[in-house]
Design an enzyme around this catalytic site. Structure first.
Site, short mmCIF file in Angstrom:
data_model
loop_
_atom_site.label_atom_id
_atom_site.label_comp_id
_atom_site.label_asym_id
_atom_site.label_seq_id
_atom_site.Cartn_x
_atom_site.Cartn_y
_atom_site.Cartn_z
N SER A 261 0.90 -1.32 -0.03
CA SER A 261 0.06 -0.05 0.08
C SER A 261 0.79 1.33 0.06
CB SER A 261 -1.00 -0.10 1.08
OG SER A 261 -2.08 0.57 0.79
N LYS A 265 4.20 1.94 -2.35
CA LYS A 265 4.81 3.36 -3.22
C LYS A 265 6.29 3.61 -2.77
CE LYS A 265 0.04 5.41 -1.94
NZ LYS A 265 -0.84 4.95 -2.65
N TRP A 352 -10.31 0.50 -5.37
CA TRP A 352 -9.58 1.89 -4.95
C TRP A 352 -8.14 1.98 -5.41
CZ3 TRP A 352 -11.39 6.44 -3.80
CH2 TRP A 352 -10.60 7.18 -2.95
N HIS A 403 -7.91 -5.58 0.06
CA HIS A 403 -6.66 -4.86 0.17
C HIS A 403 -5.83 -5.40 1.42
CE1 HIS A 403 -4.08 -1.39 -0.29
NE2 HIS A 403 -4.15 -0.95 0.90
C1 GCU Z 1 -5.52 4.49 1.66
C2 GCU Z 1 -4.92 5.65 0.38
C3 GCU Z 1 -3.92 4.92 -0.40
C4 GCU Z 1 -3.19 3.80 0.38
C5 GCU Z 1 -3.49 2.86 1.66
C6 GCU Z 1 -2.68 2.46 2.67
O1 GCU Z 1 -6.31 3.96 1.37
O2 GCU Z 1 -6.10 6.03 -0.18
O3 GCU Z 1 -3.52 5.57 -1.21
O4 GCU Z 1 -2.14 3.12 -0.39
O5 GCU Z 1 -4.25 3.85 2.35
O6 GCU Z 1 -1.49 2.79 2.63
O7 GCU Z 1 -3.31 1.55 3.35
#
Ligand code: GCU
Length: 424
Positions: A261, A265, A352, A403
């Site tokens: 998540s 990144k 998402w 997720h």
């Molecule tokens: C949120 C956010 C995402 C991110 C995620 C996470 O959902 O919108 O961009 O990747 O958190 O890090 O769990």
């Protein structure tokens, strides 16, 4: 996903944290037409034909990411020192070993520390490793009472034992489903993890704390390309690799950086900047990670910058409702990892984060792998659920479910890396 309404055009209206509602695209038909820049063509239009030219193009793309997305990692001098908090000690009934090290980064403006947890199999030779940041403190990855409980600020999560932003003993092992430590060790890898908040607490404080405080002089004015939180977390991963280079139990030339998540990144950004990483694994990074921004599918620039204003550099906010003008989409970020092994993975219910956009970014980075003489992504079409093909330097899967970072995901990652180590 929270409760939602549909607009007459079929967009999804979602409530934002500030009480407003925002429109999102969750159907392929509504994706705007877009074009992707060619990673093998210089900004001035010249086609890349040699490796030297690719190195120049690589710098250009890195530059775009520094100036427009994550911000520039400051170049001021720093010192990295370590204190062994626990030297190799038996773990898991003596079948493995554990070590804990405190890293301290010092600049002329102060110092900042982070705790590193290492588990390694018993071995006479240095072993390959997975290195990843965790969300709730090292103690959350395994219910091992010897893991030092973080005393840093942690996002509140009473259910998982984080109360008033402090981790308690109840948080021990609370994220163990995401960290199959025994399986990783059994496959011959070390697992190295650090708490991401040790490098920058994950809230918007105007960049006053964490690494920002010691890299940006007090009172310094930030500009559009000053680094954000993802930049600081990625810096932490690179410093962890520095430490592993001096750790005889670990083969530092075989360290795979992994993240889920927002930390996916981060692993991409660390792997892009630092070519010492052997391989990169991005689990469901989505928007601002590997999902193509120009598709505007699911989370978009406006939503991510509004909810997490501290993650990216200020220039990235110019792309709110304006993704079409992004100079280089996420296939450029992925191409910075070429020709090293790169696995991107999604979950079918995690719309998402745009699973298809992540697949398409991998596919669009493939020409760079091929240019560098390596087989890229072996699949042409968006794959069926749970289908993997590990024969290229790039891999992708979309598994059923939400997720998360699961045992299924890890099993593929371990197999993929073993292949690249020539072990499978
Ligand atoms: C949120 C956010 C995402 C991110 C995620 C996470 O959902 O919108 O961009 O990747 O958190 O890090 O769990």
């Amino acid at each position: 996903m929270p409760e939602y309404k549909l607009t007459p055009e079929g967009k999804v209206l979602l409530p934002m944290d500030d009480g407003t509602e925002q429109e999102f695209i969750f159907t392929e038909e509504l994706i705007p037409a877009y074009t992707l820049s060619d990673p093998l063509v210089m900004n001035d239009g010249c086609k890349i034909t040699t490796i030297d030219e690719w190195r120049k193009r690589r710098d250009e793309i890195l530059n775009i990411y520094e100036n427009h997305v994550f911000g520039k990692t400051p170049e001021i001098p720093f010192n990295l020192s370590t204190t062994v908090l626990e030297d190799w000690a038996p773990a898991f009934d003596g079948t493995a070993r554990r070590k804990q090290i405190q890293l301290t980064i010092t600049t002329e403006f102060g110092y900042h520390s982070a705790d590193m947890l290492l588990y390694a199999p018993i071995s006479d030779v240095p072993v390959p490793a997975f290195l990843g940041l965790n969300f709730n403190g090292n103690q959350s990855i395994e219910p091992d009472p010897n893991i030092i409980l973080t005393s840093s600020w942690v996002r509140d999560n009473p259910q998982n034992g984080v109360i008033y932003n402090q981790a308690t003993d109840i948080s021990r092992g609370s994220a163990d489903s995401r960290w199959p430590v025994k399986m990783i060790l059994k496959e011959g890898f070390a697992l190295v993890t650090l708490y991401y908040g040790d490098f920058d607490p994950d809230y918007d404080d105007g960049f006053q704390n964490g690494l920002h405080a010691i890299f940006n002089p007090p009172g310094a004015i930030r500009d559009g390309s000053s680094w954000g939180a993802v930049g600081a977390w990625a810096f932490g991963l690179m410093r962890a690799l520095d430490v592993l280079e001096n750790e005889s139990a670990i083969n530092a030339s075989k360290v795979t950086v992994i993240g889920h998540s927002r930390l996916g990144k981060t692993s991409l950004w660390a792997g892009a900047q630092d070519e010492r990483f052997f391989a990169v694994i991005d689990n469901e990074s989505g928007c601002g990670g590997s999902a193509l921004n120009k598709r505007c599918f699911g989370e978009n620039a406006l939503a991510i910058n509004a909810r997490f204003p501290h993650w990216f550099c200020q220039n990235f906010h110019h792309y709110n409702d304006n993704e079409a003008s992004i100079p280089m989409d996420t296939h450029g970020l992925l191409s910075l990892i070429a020709p090293r092994p790169l696995y991107v993975a999604s979950a079918a219910e995690d719309l998402w984060s745009d699973p298809k956009g992540m697949f398409l970014a991998q596919k669009a980075a493939k020409p760079v792998y091929e240019f560098l003489g390596k087989p890229g992504l072996p699949m042409e079409e968006f794959p069926d659920l749970s289908k993997t093909d590990l024969t290229g330097q790039q891999a992708y899967h979309v598994r059923p479910g939400k997720h998360d970072l699961t045992l299924f995901d890890w099993t593929q990652y371990v197999r993929f890396i073993k292949r690249h180590l020539g072990e499978e």
